[in-house]
Motif scaffolding. Structure first.
Motif, PDB file in Angstrom:
ATOM      1  N   LYS A   1       0.840  -1.185   0.000  1.00  0.00           N
ATOM      2  CA  LYS A   1       0.000   0.000   0.000  1.00  0.00           C
ATOM      3  C   LYS A   1       0.877   1.237   0.000  1.00  0.00           C
ATOM      4  O   LYS A   1       1.513   1.578   1.007  1.00  0.00           O
ATOM      5  CB  LYS A   1      -0.909   0.039   1.241  1.00  0.00           C
ATOM      6  CG  LYS A   1      -1.793  -1.197   1.399  1.00  0.00           C
ATOM      7  CD  LYS A   1      -2.897  -1.213   0.371  1.00  0.00           C
ATOM      8  CE  LYS A   1      -3.840  -2.373   0.630  1.00  0.00           C
ATOM      9  NZ  LYS A   1      -4.927  -2.451  -0.341  1.00  0.00           N
ATOM     10  N   GLY A   2       0.934   1.925  -1.173  1.00  0.00           N
ATOM     11  CA  GLY A   2       1.677   3.159  -1.246  1.00  0.00           C
ATOM     12  C   GLY A   2       0.777   4.361  -0.983  1.00  0.00           C
ATOM     13  O   GLY A   2      -0.379   4.247  -0.565  1.00  0.00           O
ATOM     14  N   PHE A   3       1.342   5.566  -1.276  1.00  0.00           N
ATOM     15  CA  PHE A   3       0.558   6.786  -1.051  1.00  0.00           C
ATOM     16  C   PHE A   3      -0.677   6.812  -1.939  1.00  0.00           C
ATOM     17  O   PHE A   3      -1.754   7.255  -1.522  1.00  0.00           O
ATOM     18  CB  PHE A   3       1.435   8.017  -1.317  1.00  0.00           C
ATOM     19  CG  PHE A   3       0.672   9.308  -1.186  1.00  0.00           C
ATOM     20  CD1 PHE A   3       0.330   9.807   0.066  1.00  0.00           C
ATOM     21  CD2 PHE A   3       0.271  10.009  -2.329  1.00  0.00           C
ATOM     22  CE1 PHE A   3      -0.380  10.990   0.177  1.00  0.00           C
ATOM     23  CE2 PHE A   3      -0.444  11.183  -2.206  1.00  0.00           C
ATOM     24  CZ  PHE A   3      -0.760  11.690  -0.957  1.00  0.00           C
TER      25      PHE A   3
ATOM     26  N   VAL B   1      -6.601   6.755  -2.640  1.00  0.00           N
ATOM     27  CA  VAL B   1      -7.846   6.149  -3.115  1.00  0.00           C
ATOM     28  C   VAL B   1      -8.684   5.683  -1.938  1.00  0.00           C
ATOM     29  O   VAL B   1      -9.909   5.840  -1.900  1.00  0.00           O
ATOM     30  CB  VAL B   1      -7.548   4.978  -4.073  1.00  0.00           C
ATOM     31  CG1 VAL B   1      -8.829   4.223  -4.415  1.00  0.00           C
ATOM     32  CG2 VAL B   1      -6.877   5.483  -5.337  1.00  0.00           C
ATOM     33  N   GLY B   2      -8.068   5.098  -0.945  1.00  0.00           N
ATOM     34  CA  GLY B   2      -8.799   4.598   0.211  1.00  0.00           C
ATOM     35  C   GLY B   2      -9.479   5.700   0.995  1.00  0.00           C
ATOM     36  O   GLY B   2     -10.509   5.473   1.642  1.00  0.00           O
TER      37      GLY B   2
END
Length: 734
Positions: free
Chosen positions: A689-691, A696-697
């Motif tokens: 999980k990147g930036f 998006v989350g």
């Protein structure tokens, strides 16, 4: 006498060889004449339409023959007893076929038959095959005359019977029923068949109770009617009866006794007439009258019926109350018991104009409508009067006190509005009348448009009031006007006025079509406001925003250069990602700049952000257009950039055939957006999980309401946020 059908051989005695007509009622007369006169041939005949028609014959067969070819025509000419001793010896008959036949008839004696008023009816004759020089004896002649009188009597009786039968059967609007003393039906006319349904053959022999209702049978009504007819001579009643098919009908009936010459009762005759329609009409009228009475007394509006009273010169000077309902009694103080009294009995000083208005109603037949104020009651009434008959009129009183109060308040508000408009000098009022196609404006409108005040008030054509509209603004203005007249749309338009000798002026016009109660357009009304100051301020603001945009772009360019220098030597993908995100943020600022940094439309934002990320044809956009708040626009811009970047790298936009569908909607107080990729490689959930994944989350406006789906068909995502976080004002439905 008529020519024979077939002469019979002479016989020494009289034979009854003829066939009688009319049921044989004349055969006995013919036979008796032949016996009394000792003649082998006897004939009874009548005159009908210029022909001799045999009724009975003895010793010869005869048929209908024109009068010009018979011996009896001479008897008719004689109009008495005619005796011809020898037909061959008499110039009138010597050539007659009966006298010249192989077996001739030689002797003739006939009696003329006439009605009491002298109308020829026919003849009664006897004939012999041998001449009789002595003719008839006196007794034979008198007997022949007597028999002739009997035939006349029978003919008269037949004629009367025929006439009665004709009347009996032609009275088709009446059912005529003949009964014996016990009420058994013995005869029945055509009208009875039509009204009751039974034929004569079906009903004769049955009791008259056949067409009485079960309840009347149980009550013995038929016997009571016959008893009444016997005692009183006739019985009249109206009641329900039955048809053959069981249907009930209302009939007016009359029963009378039938007596013979000795006044002995022989039976009864009953006549019925179907009055069902009249009965039902009477019932409807009674019901209507009842409903009217109930309405009359229960209606909340005052109502009375009056009758004019005139002086010796014919002028109406008073009126009498004929009917008064409770509401009027309550309104006026005139009690219901005042019916029959006059208005001057209650109000001696009543104004003459009121009586004159009622008189005008009666004399012209034209309804009148006027208003009456009763200061003592503090009430206003609208009076509506209509003529009833020669001197009577109806009057309806509608309490309009509340309406008058509203009208007074509206008039006061109007006055205050006019004062305010006059004081402001910038708002003009106008009405475009549909029937004349002319626009009428007030003084403010005329001054705003540089027009003559009197001409504007009187009415201007479209070309006249648009005289100073800037040429390039005329076509859009007229298109909006057509939309009002043709489609009933609301009117909102801004345009410029170039009035000679004055600075360029901007006006804003608002209005709409006004319709009558039937939905027909009557006028196009609205306001015109001078918005020159606002438009000037907007132009200045736009220049400032352009300047700010220029400076912001320079700042972004500087930031990008610093980032590029700072990240030199670092992983190029990290540098590119940061550069692209800064570019997306710059594009969002560009979109907001077009809306003065306050709001933007979602469709503009979608177009500007996504079309730059990939080929425009690869995206399918669907949803209602609406304005977005600035904060929501920046959030959505970064979210779309991240989704599009991932689609180019790993998803549907990584090949030449994949497509992305973006749908959005506003419902139930929520904004929902769906991103769906199809035609690309299968989607797999990232292990790290990147930036970008965190961005998006976070979803829209940090709502964190996000649903992500990784399937063989491709990646899809759903985002949701509160409506008040996202949009300001809805623009269109699709």
């Amino acid at each position: 006498m008529p020519l024979p059908d077939s002469p019979e051989p002479q016989a020494p005695f009289v034979t009854r060889s003829g066939s009688g007509r009319d049921g044989g009622q004349y055969d006995e007369v013919a036979y008796l004449a032949a016996q009394l006169c000792a003649a082998p041939v006897a004939i009874v005949s009548t005159i009908e339409a210029g022909h001799q028609v045999p009724k009975a014959s003895i010793g010869i067969h005869v048929s209908t023959t024109p009068m010009s070819g018979v011996v009896c025509r001479h008897t008719v000419a004689e109009r008495d007893l005619l005796v011809i001793p020898d037909l061959l010896a008499d110039a009138r008959t010597d050539a007659h076929p009966l006298a010249t036949a192989d077996e001739p008839l030689r002797f003739y004696a006939g009696v003329f038959l006439a009605s009491p008023d002298g109308v020829p009816l026919g003849t009664r004759c006897v004939m012999d095959r041998a001449p009789r020089p002595a003719g008839l004896t006196d007794d034979q002649a008198e007997a022949l005359r007597a028999l002739g009188r009997q035939v006349v009597t029978q003919l008269e009786l037949t004629r009367q019977r025929t006439r009665l039968t004709t009347v009996f059967n032609s009275a088709v609007d009446y059912a005529i029923v003949v009964m014996d003393r016990d009420g058994t039906i013995t005869d029945w006319n055509e009208g009875a068949t039509r009204i009751l349904g039974w034929t004569r053959d079906e009903i004769v022999g049955r009791n008259l109770e056949a067409f009485f209702t079960p309840e009347d049978r149980a009550a013995g009504i038929a016997d009571k009617e016959m008893e009444g007819a016997r005692k009183l001579g006739r019985g009249i009643d109206e009641r329900w009866h039955l048809r053959k098919n069981g249907e009930r009908f209302w009939a007016s009936g009359e029963m009378m006794p039938l007596r013979d010459g000795d006044e002995e009762l022989t039976g009864y005759i009953k006549m019925l007439r179907d009055r069902t329609d009249a009965r039902l009409a009477e019932e409807r009228l009674a019901a209507s009258e009842k409903r009217w009475r109930e309405l009359f007394q229960n209606m909340t509006e005052g109502f009375f019926i009056g009758e004019l009273i005139r002086d010796e010169r014919g002028r109406a000077v008073n009126y009498r109350f004929v009917e008064v309902n409770d509401a009027f009694a309550s309104q006026s103080g005139i009690p219901a018991s005042g019916v029959g009294k006059t208005i001057r009995d209650f109000a001696p000083d009543v104004q003459q104009w009121l009586i004159d208005r009622y008189a005008l109603t009666v004399e012209t037949g034209e309804p009148q409508r006027f208003e009456v104020h009763l200061p003592d009651l503090h009430r206003w009434f609208e009076v509506r009067s209509t003529r009833n008959d020669v001197e009577r009129f109806s009057c309806l009183f509608l309490d309009i006190t509340a309406r008058k109060a509203i009208e007074a308040q509206l008039a006061l508000n109007d006055e205050r509005l006019q004062m305010a408009l006059t004081a402001s000098g910038v708002v003009g009022l106008w009405d475009w009348m549909v029937d004349t196609d002319l626009l009428h404006g007030d003084a403010n409108f005329a001054r705003l448009y540089g027009l003559d005040l009197a001409a504007t008030a009187a009415g201007l054509t479209m070309e006249e009031y648009q005289e100073y509209v800037v040429a390039e603004d005329v076509a859009p203005l007229r298109e909006r006007i057509r939309a009002v007249f043709e489609r009933g749309e609301d009117f909102l338009v801004e345009y410029r006025l170039a009035i000679p000798g004055e600075a360029l002026r901007w006006v804003e016009c608002r209005g709409g079509m006004v319709y009558d109660d039937e939905g027909a357009p009557i006028r196009f009304s609205g306001t015109a406001v001078d918005v020159t100051e606002r438009k000037t301020a907007e132009e200045q603001k736009h220049l400032l925003m352009e300047e700010m945009s220029h400076r912001v772009k320079n700042t972004f360019a500087m930031v990008q250069a610093v980032v590029f220098q700072t990240l030199r030597g670092i992983d190029p993908s990290i540098s590119d990602t940061l550069q692209n995100r800064l570019a997306a943020l710059g594009r969002a600022h560009d979109v907001l700049l077009q809306r003065s940094w306050s709001t933007t439309t979602i469709r503009d934002l979608m177009e500007r952000v996504l079309r730059l990320e990939a080929e425009g044809t690869r995206f399918e956009l669907s949803g209602p257009d609406f304005e977005m708040k600035a904060e929501a626009a920046l959030s959505l811009s970064l979210l779309l950039h991240e989704l599009a970047t991932n689609a180019v790298k790993y998803g549907a936009l990584s090949n030449d055939t994949g497509r992305v569908t973006v749908r959005w909607m506003v419902e139930d107080g929520h904004f929902r957006l769906q991103w769906e990729e199809r035609g690309g490689p299968p989607a797999t959930e990232p292990t790290r999980k990147g930036f970008g994944s965190k961005l998006v989350g976070m979803g829209l406006c940090g709502s964190r309401r996000t649903m992500l789906s990784y399937t063989e068909a491709g990646f899809s995502a759903r985002f949701e946020a509160e409506r008040n976080q996202v949009n300001a004002t809805a623009l269109t439905a699709g």
